[in-house]
Enzyme design. Structure first.
Site, PDB file in Angstrom:
ATOM      1  N   HIS A   1       0.828  -1.207   0.000  1.00 51.57           N
ATOM      2  CA  HIS A   1       0.000   0.000   0.000  1.00 51.57           C
ATOM      3  C   HIS A   1       0.859   1.252   0.000  1.00 51.57           C
ATOM      4  O   HIS A   1       2.079   1.176   0.190  1.00 51.57           O
ATOM      5  CB  HIS A   1      -0.972   0.002   1.182  1.00 51.57           C
ATOM      6  CG  HIS A   1      -0.341   0.152   2.540  1.00 51.57           C
ATOM      7  ND1 HIS A   1       0.599  -0.715   3.037  1.00 51.57           N
ATOM      8  CD2 HIS A   1      -0.522   1.081   3.519  1.00 51.57           C
ATOM      9  CE1 HIS A   1       0.952  -0.338   4.253  1.00 51.57           C
ATOM     10  NE2 HIS A   1       0.292   0.755   4.568  1.00 51.57           N
TER      11      HIS A   1
ATOM     12  N   HIS B   1       1.660   3.871   1.865  1.00 47.40           N
ATOM     13  CA  HIS B   1       2.073   4.644   3.023  1.00 47.40           C
ATOM     14  C   HIS B   1       3.597   4.722   2.990  1.00 47.40           C
ATOM     15  O   HIS B   1       4.259   3.749   2.594  1.00 47.40           O
ATOM     16  CB  HIS B   1       1.599   3.992   4.334  1.00 47.40           C
ATOM     17  CG  HIS B   1       0.201   4.395   4.717  1.00 47.40           C
ATOM     18  ND1 HIS B   1      -0.587   3.672   5.577  1.00 47.40           N
ATOM     19  CD2 HIS B   1      -0.537   5.474   4.337  1.00 47.40           C
ATOM     20  CE1 HIS B   1      -1.762   4.281   5.721  1.00 47.40           C
ATOM     21  NE2 HIS B   1      -1.757   5.366   4.983  1.00 47.40           N
TER      22      HIS B   1
ATOM     23  N   ASP C   1       6.010   4.445   4.981  1.00 49.83           N
ATOM     24  CA  ASP C   1       6.878   3.433   5.614  1.00 49.83           C
ATOM     25  C   ASP C   1       6.944   2.137   4.807  1.00 49.83           C
ATOM     26  O   ASP C   1       7.654   1.203   5.190  1.00 49.83           O
ATOM     27  CB  ASP C   1       6.449   3.157   7.077  1.00 49.83           C
ATOM     28  CG  ASP C   1       5.008   2.719   7.224  1.00 49.83           C
ATOM     29  OD1 ASP C   1       4.161   3.139   6.408  1.00 49.83           O
ATOM     30  OD2 ASP C   1       4.714   1.936   8.151  1.00 49.83           O
ATOM     31  N   HIS C   2       6.238   2.085   3.662  1.00 52.05           N
ATOM     32  CA  HIS C   2       6.296   0.882   2.813  1.00 52.05           C
ATOM     33  C   HIS C   2       6.851   1.167   1.413  1.00 52.05           C
ATOM     34  O   HIS C   2       7.074   0.240   0.644  1.00 52.05           O
ATOM     35  CB  HIS C   2       4.917   0.235   2.708  1.00 52.05           C
ATOM     36  CG  HIS C   2       4.397  -0.209   4.044  1.00 52.05           C
ATOM     37  ND1 HIS C   2       4.397  -1.525   4.453  1.00 52.05           N
ATOM     38  CD2 HIS C   2       3.913   0.500   5.099  1.00 52.05           C
ATOM     39  CE1 HIS C   2       3.928  -1.601   5.690  1.00 52.05           C
ATOM     40  NE2 HIS C   2       3.623  -0.386   6.110  1.00 52.05           N
TER      41      HIS C   2
ATOM     42  N   HIS D   1      -7.356  -1.439   5.791  1.00 48.64           N
ATOM     43  CA  HIS D   1      -6.479  -0.444   6.432  1.00 48.64           C
ATOM     44  C   HIS D   1      -7.048   0.940   6.102  1.00 48.64           C
ATOM     45  O   HIS D   1      -8.104   1.040   5.491  1.00 48.64           O
ATOM     46  CB  HIS D   1      -5.065  -0.677   5.870  1.00 48.64           C
ATOM     47  CG  HIS D   1      -3.969   0.101   6.511  1.00 48.64           C
ATOM     48  ND1 HIS D   1      -3.882   0.310   7.863  1.00 48.64           N
ATOM     49  CD2 HIS D   1      -2.872   0.724   5.972  1.00 48.64           C
ATOM     50  CE1 HIS D   1      -2.789   1.013   8.124  1.00 48.64           C
ATOM     51  NE2 HIS D   1      -2.169   1.281   7.002  1.00 48.64           N
TER      52      HIS D   1
ATOM     53  N   ASP E   1      -0.209  -4.111   7.769  1.00 43.56           N
ATOM     54  CA  ASP E   1      -1.136  -2.975   7.850  1.00 43.56           C
ATOM     55  C   ASP E   1      -2.589  -3.342   7.559  1.00 43.56           C
ATOM     56  O   ASP E   1      -3.141  -3.036   6.508  1.00 43.56           O
ATOM     57  CB  ASP E   1      -0.647  -1.851   6.935  1.00 43.56           C
ATOM     58  CG  ASP E   1       0.652  -1.259   7.452  1.00 43.56           C
ATOM     59  OD1 ASP E   1       1.516  -2.031   7.920  1.00 43.56           O
ATOM     60  OD2 ASP E   1       0.801  -0.027   7.421  1.00 43.56           O
TER      61      ASP E   1
ATOM     62  N   HIS F   1       6.362  -4.967  12.389  1.00 41.32           N
ATOM     63  CA  HIS F   1       5.675  -3.676  12.237  1.00 41.32           C
ATOM     64  C   HIS F   1       5.281  -3.115  13.604  1.00 41.32           C
ATOM     65  O   HIS F   1       4.151  -2.673  13.833  1.00 41.32           O
ATOM     66  CB  HIS F   1       4.445  -3.843  11.327  1.00 41.32           C
ATOM     67  CG  HIS F   1       3.933  -2.559  10.731  1.00 41.32           C
ATOM     68  ND1 HIS F   1       2.960  -1.795  11.333  1.00 41.32           N
ATOM     69  CD2 HIS F   1       4.251  -1.900   9.591  1.00 41.32           C
ATOM     70  CE1 HIS F   1       2.690  -0.729  10.565  1.00 41.32           C
ATOM     71  NE2 HIS F   1       3.468  -0.780   9.501  1.00 41.32           N
TER      72      HIS F   1
HETATM   73 ZN   LIG Z   1       2.953   0.605   7.898  1.00 48.19          ZN
HETATM   74 ZN   LIG Z   2      -0.081   1.772   6.516  1.00 48.58          ZN
END
Ligand SMILES: [Zn+2]
Ligand SMILES: [Zn+2]
Length: 307
Positions: free
Chosen positions: A64, A66, A68-69, A144, A214, A273
């Protein structure tokens, strides 16, 4: 002999990197093909540290959009170019990732020497998104704050293996051999029947790795899996004590991750995570083991696991 099926953790923190944990990224080696799953900031540096052969990566799966990914992705694309990559790079991701990369491309990547081929992840249940002779990869939607997908890496059942000595002993002609591999008994010219079990051995049981990051607790995932799952990675951002916060941010607790592990018959559960509020991750194992009997691991950057 089973092919290699090995997972290396490159990042295990949620949202913010810490001095010990980068944000989410993993590399899966299946029979010397390398698959990158998510690409948090610093992913390429982790690959250097852990001696992953980065140019061998031809397929990248993004859960996804976001930060942090995905913040590690532009750096990887740039490095591939500097290393003189010519072969295609396949990216399986939410459709909007293309716009994000195009924007960067317009200002920074002047010209890439290789093609990026985008494969848009789709709604509507579990979908086959990649396959080779040995492996299938599926995506499936989770729940999410933005559209997010999980991935399942599933080995294909291979044909039975011929026992060489028997094939030679009975002088079995070549056209018959494929039929025997597929399970048929052998009938010779005189009509004698040789049962398949005498001529072949079964191939190993196919293995399965499931990646779920997530998501809020989502028991409906169960419908995507029959049989067992050898290794499940499931996010556990919080402990039950922060259940309200987990619901608000659509994340899972360690206990919920363990419940999912039970629902899909996982043998091994990897937790990651983690919210940076937790200094001691041991509580995650305690909480998960109150509902799940299989093996449980807290993942750290650099850990490897055999599927
Ligand atoms: Zn995340
Ligand atoms: Zn996320």
């Amino acid at each position: 002999l089973k092919p290699k099926f090995e997972l290396t953790i490159l990042g295990s923190s949620s949202a913010l990197p810490t001095s010990r944990r980068n944000t989410t990224a993993q590399v899966l080696n299946h029979a010397e093909r390398f698959f990158l799953i998510d690409a948090g900031e610093g992913t390429q540096i982790r690959m250097r540290q852990f001696k992953i052969k980065m140019p061998r990566i031809d397929h990248i799966f993004i859960s996804h959009l976001h930060g942090d990914h995905i913040f590690g992705l532009p750096g990887i694309i740039n490095t591939f170019n500097l290393l003189g990559r010519g072969k295609d790079l396949h990216i399986y991701a939410p459709p909007e990732l293309q716009e994000f990369l195009n924007a960067i491309h317009n200002y920074i990547f002047t010209r890439l020497n290789y093609e990026i081929i985008f494969h848009n992840l789709e709604d509507g249940g579990k979908k086959l998104i990649y396959e080779n002779k040995l492996l299938e990869v599926y995506s499936f939607p989770v729940s999410h704050r933005v559209k997010t997908w999980g991935f399942s890496f599933e080995e294909k059942k291979q044909p039975r293996k011929l026992i060489k000595e028997k094939i030679e002993e009975y002088k079995i002609p070549i056209p018959w051999r494929i039929r025997i591999k597929n399970g048929e008994d052998y009938t010779d010219e005189e009509g004698n029947i040789y049962p398949n079990e005498e001529l072949t051995t079964d191939s190993p049981e196919p293995r399965k790795y499931v990646f779920i990051t997530d998501t809020e607790y989502l028991p409906s995932i169960k419908s995507y899996f029959n049989g067992s799952v050898d290794v499940l990675y499931h996010e556990s951002t919080f402990l039950q004590s922060e259940l309200e916060r987990a619901k608000e941010t659509k994340h899972s607790t360690a206990k919920e991750a363990a419940q999912i592990a039970n629902l899909i018959n996982a043998k091994k559960l990897l937790l990651g995570h983690f919210s940076t509020r937790y200094k001691d991750c041991h509580k995650f194992i305690e909480e998960a083991s109150s509902v799940f009997d299989g093996e449980i691991f807290i993942v750290n950057d650099g850990d490897t696991f055999q599927v």
